[in-house]
Write an enzyme that holds these catalytic residues in place. Structure first.
Site: not given
Length: 625
Positions: A157, A257, A315
């Protein structure tokens, strides 16, 4: 124009941030009104950490100060063994690598860190401290403090995004690397604005730009979101809830982010390393956040990169399907490492060029302002067969040795028809065009000579001079094999190579002992061949040259050029595959051609007797036209 585009992206980013925030806010309000569940806002207090986070079951807990921040890590395995460093993503911490720490500590010195902002590591207050370039710097300094020059990097990730960035910047420190669940930032950016699927999959990236709200909603219903990881036990789930249930524990991770809102805008391209370490990029088969299209795009950007799916995994593959993930990682890590002579720049710079839809690897040396000399290898060879010539002639020429299609690091088409001699002729022609040369010197051996002779007839206007070693023109060979008993018996292998599968098997037999017939001067030279042809499928392309070259009908005669450039055809004195009679026949077909025997040499003259071969080539090159 660029500024207008960036302004549009900025407006789009924060408009979507408001849209998603409003949507989630309304959804929460509706859920509360209709369900009246007071537990929706509740986060259970967890004063005591689960045993898995305090025991040494997965390794010893340590701290290191890196770039001014205290970084927590878990370490296991023999420190004298090669290092594997694991970098987690969102919303994870060192514990996401628990299955890998136990599996790979048997053979490696393994470390899993808590990235800055996560778990037991320091949590900077400023958003700018979380830009992924800062984490690249953390990894670099962390490894330096461990005293390691090289290591294997594995990321998931955000750890994969950061890992790809690290690899591009510090390739000289990487042995191998594995990235799971996220592509390079350049690929993600391109996909985001070109793929509706990826755009919709990335909704959370826009939502996380909102202050406060993402932290609040992530913790709802006692961190219900962690169930998407499909943990195998309640204790594993509790480890996450305990870690992220601490005050302020979510702000740092979500700040990755926020710090990378510019992540939505194109970055300046990083300087590409001269050569890429072996890499593996993997996605869970059921990944809901990253498009499978990222695999092909990452392979185009990162040379020497493989791409695989992890069967049945979501994921969070390294936790959801740890056995399959570990199997693929181990399979990749246990692939043989190339000999140093194939990775350093001793013989020239390694480069790639796409020609007729095929990616061609080549090694380049010498002054680009000087005349171009291109070397074309034969069977079973690759660019390395010209190592002595690259070092000798780069003094006076711009020299290039290619891996022909199907060989070495070049692409390997699957169809036999893709290996017809005329396909390779056009590959050479396109390479010369892309290099911007009108004329050049062509040197070929074995199949490279057969292809070279064909090129000379078809594109004589581009030839300054040419040297062919170890094989005559196809027309001469076809004539000899049907008229000379000696050449017929010398060519036994060509008939054998028409058989599917079996030739590949026998060539690999007994640790590829057949390569010893080349009479290499050192064991490392033999190992370079064994490594290159020992890869899966590495022999099929080369043998397909023979399968594609067999036809019941003779080729129609090619149009002869009006004028022939000077040429030299040479055979080793003890060549066991080509009759010396081919010299006379070739001279009759190709005007202005000389024929010579390389004293003491076998078929692989340029490697077996490089000094004598180089002397004859140089003598020919220095003759006045």
């Amino acid at each position: 124009m660029v500024e207008v585009g960036n302004l549009i992206r900025f407006i789009l980013c924060y408009t979507l941030c408001l849209v998603y925030s409003t949507w989630i806010g309304i959804g929460l309000l509706i859920a509360y009104i209709f369900k009246r569940d007071p537990n929706i806002w509740t986060v259970k207090e967890r004063p005591t950490p689960p045993r898995a986070l305090t025991s040494n079951e997965f390794g010893e807990h340590k701290f290191m100060r890196v770039n001014g921040y205290r970084i927590h890590y878990v370490e296991k395995g023999d420190k004298t063994k090669p290092l594997i460093l694991f970098i987690h993503g969102f919303p994870e911490f060192w514990y996401s690598w628990r299955f890998q720490l136990n599996e790979f500590s048997k053979d490696y010195h393994v470390i899993a860190i808590d990235q800055r902002g996560y778990a037991e590591s320091d949590k900077p207050n400023t958003i700018s401290a979380y830009h992924f370039d800062k984490m690249v710097g953390d990894i670099r300094q962390f490894v330096q403090q461990l005293g390691r020059e090289k290591f294997t990097l594995i990321g998931h990730d955000w750890g994969a995004v950061i890992g790809f960035r690290y690899v591009m910047r510090h390739m000289d420190t990487i042995d191998k690397y594995v990235m799971i669940g996220a592509p390079p930032s350049e690929v993600w950016h391109k996909l985001l604005f070109s793929s509706v699927k990826q755009f919709l999959m990335s909704w959370y990236v826009f939502y996380f730009q909102m202050p406060f709200l993402p932290e609040f909603t992530t913790s709802l219903q006692d961190f219900q979101m962690f169930k998407v990881m499909k943990h195998q036990t309640e204790e594993e789930l509790e480890a996450y809830k305990y870690t992220f249930g601490k005050e302020g524990a979510l702000t740092g991770p979500i700040n990755y982010y926020r710090a990378s809102a510019k992540f939505l805008f194109p970055d300046q391209p990083l300087k590409r390393p001269e050569k890429f370490a072996p890499g593996l990029y993997m996605l869970g088969e059921g990944d809901k956040y990253i498009s499978p299209d990222s695999g092909k795009m990452a392979k185009e950007l990162y040379d020497n990169l493989d791409f695989k799916f992890i069967k049945g995994a979501n994921h969070f593959a390294q936790q959801h399907k740890p056995d399959e993930t570990n199997r693929l990682i181990r399979e990749f890590l246990e692939k043989p490492t190339p000999p140093q002579s194939l990775t350093n720049n001793e013989f020239g710079e390694h480069k790639f060029m796409t020609v007729n839809g095929i990616k061609i690897h080549y090694v380049e040396n010498g002054d680009k302002n000087k005349p171009l000399m291109m070397f074309i290898h034969g069977f079973p060879e690759f660019w390395y067969s010209w190592r002595f010539q690259l070092n000798e002639f780069n003094k006076d020429y711009h020299v290039i040795a290619i891996d022909q299609r199907g060989y070495g690091d070049s692409d390997k088409p699957s169809k036999i028809s893709d290996y017809h001699i005329d396909e390779m002729v056009e590959d050479i022609h396109q390479i010369i065009k892309q290099l911007g040369h009108e004329k050049f010197i062509l040197v070929g051996h074995d199949w490279g000579a057969a292809i070279g002779f064909r090129y000379v007839i078809k594109h004589m206007e581009t030839i300054e001079k040419y040297v062919m070693i170890g094989a005559p023109p196809k027309e001469v060979f076809d004539q000899l094999v049907t008229s000379s008993l000696k050449q017929f018996f010398m060519s036994w292998y060509m008939f054998f190579f028409q058989m599917p599968v079996l030739p590949e098997f026998f060539t690999r037999f007994y640790d590829m002992k057949s390569f010893r017939m080349m009479k290499h001067q050192t064991e490392e030279e033999t190992e370079a061949y064994k490594y290159t042809f020992g890869k899966e499928g590495a022999l099929t392309g080369p043998i397909n040259y023979y399968r594609a070259g067999t036809s019941s009908q003779p080729d129609p005669p090619l149009k002869r050029p009006e004028r022939f450039a000077p040429g030299l055809y040479m055979l080793g004195e003890f060549d066991r595959f080509i009759s010396h009679d081919s010299g006379i026949l070739t001279k009759e077909l190709y005007e202005n051609l000389d024929f010579k025997i390389i004293k003491g040499a076998n078929h692989f003259a340029q490697q077996h007797k490089p000094d004598e071969t180089n002397r004859l080539i140089r003598e020919f090159m220095e003759q006045e036209i």
